[in-house]
Design a protein around this motif. Structure first.
Motif, PDB file in Angstrom:
ATOM      1  N   PHE A  60      42.640  39.629  27.847  1.00 27.06           N
ATOM      2  CA  PHE A  60      43.301  38.635  28.687  1.00 27.06           C
ATOM      3  C   PHE A  60      43.525  37.338  27.919  1.00 27.06           C
ATOM      4  CE2 PHE A  60      43.161  35.041  31.600  1.00 27.06           C
ATOM      5  CZ  PHE A  60      44.216  35.360  32.446  1.00 27.06           C
ATOM      6  N   HIS A  61      42.518  36.873  27.213  1.00 26.79           N
ATOM      7  CA  HIS A  61      42.656  35.625  26.455  1.00 26.79           C
ATOM      8  C   HIS A  61      43.672  35.783  25.323  1.00 26.79           C
ATOM      9  CE1 HIS A  61      39.781  33.335  28.683  1.00 26.79           C
ATOM     10  NE2 HIS A  61      38.860  34.269  28.525  1.00 26.79           N
ATOM     11  N   GLY A  65      40.724  48.783  37.983  1.00 22.93           N
ATOM     12  CA  GLY A  65      39.728  49.113  38.986  1.00 22.93           C
ATOM     13  C   GLY A  65      38.452  48.295  38.933  1.00 22.93           C
ATOM     14  N   PHE A  66      38.495  47.118  38.314  1.00 18.68           N
ATOM     15  CA  PHE A  66      37.310  46.266  38.290  1.00 18.68           C
ATOM     16  C   PHE A  66      37.138  45.611  39.653  1.00 18.68           C
ATOM     17  CE2 PHE A  66      38.603  45.512  33.636  1.00 18.68           C
ATOM     18  CZ  PHE A  66      37.984  46.675  33.235  1.00 18.68           C
ATOM     19  N   SER A  67      35.911  45.319  40.002  1.00 22.22           N
ATOM     20  CA  SER A  67      35.642  44.656  41.274  1.00 22.22           C
ATOM     21  C   SER A  67      35.972  43.166  41.159  1.00 22.22           C
ATOM     22  CB  SER A  67      34.173  44.831  41.657  1.00 22.22           C
ATOM     23  OG  SER A  67      33.350  44.065  40.785  1.00 22.22           O
ATOM     24  N   GLY A  68      36.185  42.539  42.299  1.00 23.64           N
ATOM     25  CA  GLY A  68      36.428  41.096  42.319  1.00 23.64           C
ATOM     26  C   GLY A  68      35.310  40.317  41.652  1.00 23.64           C
ATOM     27  N   PRO A  69      34.044  40.603  41.972  1.00 19.08           N
ATOM     28  CA  PRO A  69      32.954  39.884  41.322  1.00 19.08           C
ATOM     29  C   PRO A  69      32.929  40.070  39.786  1.00 19.08           C
ATOM     30  CG  PRO A  69      32.154  40.893  43.335  1.00 19.08           C
ATOM     31  CD  PRO A  69      33.553  41.401  43.110  1.00 19.08           C
ATOM     32  N   ALA A  89      35.737  37.858  38.426  1.00 17.86           N
ATOM     33  CA  ALA A  89      35.350  36.451  38.533  1.00 17.86           C
ATOM     34  C   ALA A  89      34.364  36.069  37.431  1.00 17.86           C
ATOM     35  CB  ALA A  89      34.742  36.177  39.906  1.00 17.86           C
ATOM     36  N   GLU A  90      33.379  36.922  37.238  1.00 14.85           N
ATOM     37  CA  GLU A  90      32.372  36.633  36.213  1.00 14.85           C
ATOM     38  C   GLU A  90      32.972  36.630  34.812  1.00 14.85           C
ATOM     39  OE1 GLU A  90      28.345  38.544  34.257  1.00 14.85           O
ATOM     40  OE2 GLU A  90      28.880  39.104  36.303  1.00 14.85           O
ATOM     41  N   GLN A  91      33.762  37.635  34.498  1.00 14.92           N
ATOM     42  CA  GLN A  91      34.309  37.754  33.146  1.00 14.92           C
ATOM     43  C   GLN A  91      35.345  36.683  32.838  1.00 14.92           C
ATOM     44  OE1 GLN A  91      33.127  39.612  30.667  1.00 14.92           O
ATOM     45  NE2 GLN A  91      31.557  40.197  32.125  1.00 14.92           N
ATOM     46  N   LEU A  92      36.147  36.296  33.825  1.00 18.68           N
ATOM     47  CA  LEU A  92      37.162  35.268  33.577  1.00 18.68           C
ATOM     48  C   LEU A  92      36.643  33.858  33.843  1.00 18.68           C
ATOM     49  CD1 LEU A  92      40.407  36.954  34.952  1.00 18.68           C
ATOM     50  CD2 LEU A  92      39.559  36.876  32.601  1.00 18.68           C
ATOM     51  N   TRP A 141      34.103  43.215  30.115  1.00 16.39           N
ATOM     52  CA  TRP A 141      33.866  42.276  29.012  1.00 16.39           C
ATOM     53  C   TRP A 141      35.027  42.351  28.019  1.00 16.39           C
ATOM     54  CZ3 TRP A 141      32.127  43.402  23.780  1.00 16.39           C
ATOM     55  CH2 TRP A 141      31.660  42.282  23.071  1.00 16.39           C
ATOM     56  N   LEU A 142      35.442  43.544  27.696  1.00 20.30           N
ATOM     57  CA  LEU A 142      36.549  43.761  26.767  1.00 20.30           C
ATOM     58  C   LEU A 142      37.856  43.240  27.351  1.00 20.30           C
ATOM     59  CD1 LEU A 142      37.067  45.021  24.013  1.00 20.30           C
ATOM     60  CD2 LEU A 142      37.273  47.230  25.134  1.00 20.30           C
ATOM     61  N   PHE A 143      38.052  43.417  28.661  1.00 14.53           N
ATOM     62  CA  PHE A 143      39.254  42.912  29.326  1.00 14.53           C
ATOM     63  C   PHE A 143      39.387  41.409  29.106  1.00 14.53           C
ATOM     64  CE2 PHE A 143      41.512  40.967  32.802  1.00 14.53           C
ATOM     65  CZ  PHE A 143      42.669  41.722  32.874  1.00 14.53           C
TER      66      PHE A 143
END
Length: 172
Positions: free
Chosen positions: A63-64, A131-135, A138-141, A57-59
């Protein structure tokens, strides 16, 4: 017991700082970026899903912020040292030689990340460094899972080529 925003800030500020650097925010602007990210986080603090991990969530906020930073062209190239590498502070420690090697390696990684478009860079940093998962990414971005994997398939070889190029350049 719920985590206070102040405690969360203290625990995660260094993570946000590292993430902003990895996403292309200049070192001289990263501290201000951390503040900007946490201002945005504070605005959404009560809306967060406490059942989910907080770093993905913080990432998203980092990122933004980095995307806006780069898009607005407020960034400039970091000054290069005499050997042509980015000026990166050495890691504190008892072994100055090891600290220098680590600082040079970080410099190569940051320079190699610079060749990637922001969308690829963000996914590569989130998955392969944080080390975040793909899902999770995808959800966070807010992008399809297939897009995450497609960006990774494109970013990984481009990043590896640039690391090899920089390493070869350094060796010659």
């Amino acid at each position: 017991m719920t985590l206070s925003f102040e405690t969360f800030f203290r625990q995660e500020a260094s993570y946000v700082h590292r993430t902003l650097l990895r996403l292309g925010v200049a070192a001289r602007d990263a501290e201000d970026g951390v503040q900007d990210v946490f201002i945005a986080v504070h605005r959404r603090w009560e809306e967060r899903d406490r059942a989910l991990a907080s770093r993905p969530w913080l990432f998203t906020f980092a990122f933004h912020h980095a995307s806006n930073y780069r898009r607005l062209r407020r960034h400039r190239r970091e000054p290069l040292s005499e050997d042509g590498s980015l000026a990166v502070e050495p890691i504190a420690g008892n072994d100055p030689e090891r600290a220098l090697e680590e600082a040079q390696a970080r410099s190569v990684i940051l320079r190699a990340l610079d060749v990637l478009p922001m969308e690829q860079r963000g996914v590569l940093v989130a998955c392969d460094i944080d080390g975040f998962s793909g899902p999770e990414v995808a959800e966070q971005l807010g992008i399809p899972l297939g897009t995450v994997y497609s960006r990774l398939r494109t970013a990984r070889p481009a990043f590896a080529r640039e690391v090899r190029r920089l390493a070869h350049e350094r060796a010659t």
